[in-house]
Design an enzyme around this catalytic site. Structure first.
Site, short mmCIF file in Angstrom:
data_model
loop_
_atom_site.label_atom_id
_atom_site.label_comp_id
_atom_site.label_asym_id
_atom_site.label_seq_id
_atom_site.Cartn_x
_atom_site.Cartn_y
_atom_site.Cartn_z
N SER A 12 0.83 -1.20 0.00
CA SER A 12 0.00 0.00 0.00
C SER A 12 0.87 1.26 0.00
CB SER A 12 -0.89 0.00 1.24
OG SER A 12 -0.08 -0.04 2.40
N THR A 76 -2.06 -6.69 4.91
CA THR A 76 -3.48 -6.32 4.76
C THR A 76 -3.99 -6.79 3.40
OG1 THR A 76 -2.96 -4.39 6.10
CG2 THR A 76 -5.08 -4.39 4.95
N HIS A 195 5.13 -2.43 7.70
CA HIS A 195 5.60 -1.11 8.16
C HIS A 195 6.30 -1.19 9.52
CE1 HIS A 195 2.98 0.51 5.06
NE2 HIS A 195 3.36 1.73 5.35
N1 DGL Z 1 2.13 -2.58 5.20
C1 DGL Z 1 0.79 -3.04 5.27
C2 DGL Z 1 0.73 -4.39 5.94
O1 DGL Z 1 1.70 -5.14 5.92
C3 DGL Z 1 -0.26 -2.16 5.88
C4 DGL Z 1 -0.21 -0.72 5.65
C5 DGL Z 1 -1.54 -0.07 5.47
O2 DGL Z 1 -2.36 -0.03 6.40
O3 DGL Z 1 -1.72 0.38 4.36
O4 DGL Z 1 -0.28 -4.75 6.48
#
Ligand code: DGL
Length: 275
Positions: A12, A76, A195
């Site tokens: 994302s 996600t 993240h």
């Molecule tokens: N980096 C994303 C994950 O691994 C989530 C970031 C978002 O909420 O866009 O879930």
């Protein structure tokens, strides 16, 4: 056949760069194309339909760049979109291409990290609500108890470069206390959002005593190496010039100024508009 057939890596936003870094370190010979949908991040608070729709658009864009294989380096998107893309869309739009996620490789090995059989999962609200981690862990390790904690404010802190500042401490402590309150015996805590590795030092300070922190990047890289070995027909299609190209749906300037925090090195991106 297109001459460059990079491995596509999608997130994302910036988080997937923490996975990309490990993929390039483990498998430097391949070409990679990274796409961050920064214009529409975060995904973690969005509905299933929206995450699926956004993820599919990005995967199709990567396919058009020649990628025969795309890694959703986003928990996600892996939780909310991967299965539908694999089972419904791929057979219709690109039966010869593959899309892989980050949840399965992690759940396959998670048992190695716990002695008590109590595992903590830190993730976005979307990943937690999807139930993907408890469902997948149950398949491989039915005796493991999974305790999930949504940390909705961590991605915005990271995306806005506030994760290192003292203000972030409050929200790290808050979610870690909520996780620990779920069980006194948790001895392995997974950063189930790409993240979160940027906050690992702060998170580590609040871990349950004697527990270890699990970061996904290396696990996903090892799993991709294994996948390519088991699928020589796919491995042969991935081009090998050691090239990396980065694209973002938002400002390339912003991407470039943030990317090194995640990737450990400066990166230069190109802005794209999704059709
Ligand atoms: N980096 C994303 C994950 O691994 C989530 C970031 C978002 O909420 O866009 O879930």
């Amino acid at each position: 056949m297109q001459s460059s057939q990079p491995i596509g890596v999608f997130d994302s936003g910036y988080g997937g760069l923490t996975v990309l870094k490990e993929l390039v370190a483990r498998l430097p010979q391949y070409d990679y194309t990274y796409l961050g949908d920064n214009a529409r991040a975060p995904y973690g608070t969005r509905s299933f339909e929206t995450v699926y729709h956004y993820t599919l658009e990005c995967v199709q864009w990567l396919f058009r760049q020649g990628c025969p294989l795309v890694i959703l380096a986003c928990n996600t998107a892996s939780a909310k979109a991967l299965r539908t893309i694999q089972q419904h869309d791929l057979p219709l739009i690109a039966p010869d291409k593959r899309v892989l996620g980050v949840i399965r490789p992690t759940t396959e090995v998670i048992g190695k990290y716990t002695k008590t059989g109590k595992v903590g999962i830190l993730a976005t609200r979307g990943t937690v609500l999807s139930g993907s981690y408890p469902i997948e862990i149950e398949k491989f390790y039915p005796s493991i108890d999974v305790f999930q904690q949504a940390c909705p404010l961590w991605v915005p802190l990271v995306e806005n470069n506030e994760h290192d500042k003292p203000g972030a401490d409050y929200f790290v402590k808050e979610y870690m206390e909520l996780l620990k309150a779920q069980s006194p015996d948790i001895d392995a805590v997974l950063l189930a959002c790409t993240h979160y590795p940027l906050m690992r030092d702060k998170i580590a300070r609040h871990l349950p005593a004697g527990s270890q922190l699990i970061v996904q990047g290396e696990i996903v890289a090892e799993s991709l190496a294994d996948y390519l070995q088991r699928h020589p027909e796919m491995e042969r299609r991935c081009s090998r010039n050691g090239q990396l190209r980065c694209f973002t749906t938002d400002s390339a300037e912003d991407f470039d100024s943030h990317a090194s925090i995640f990737y450990g090195k400066a990166l230069q991106s190109t802005h794209i508009v999704l059709p």
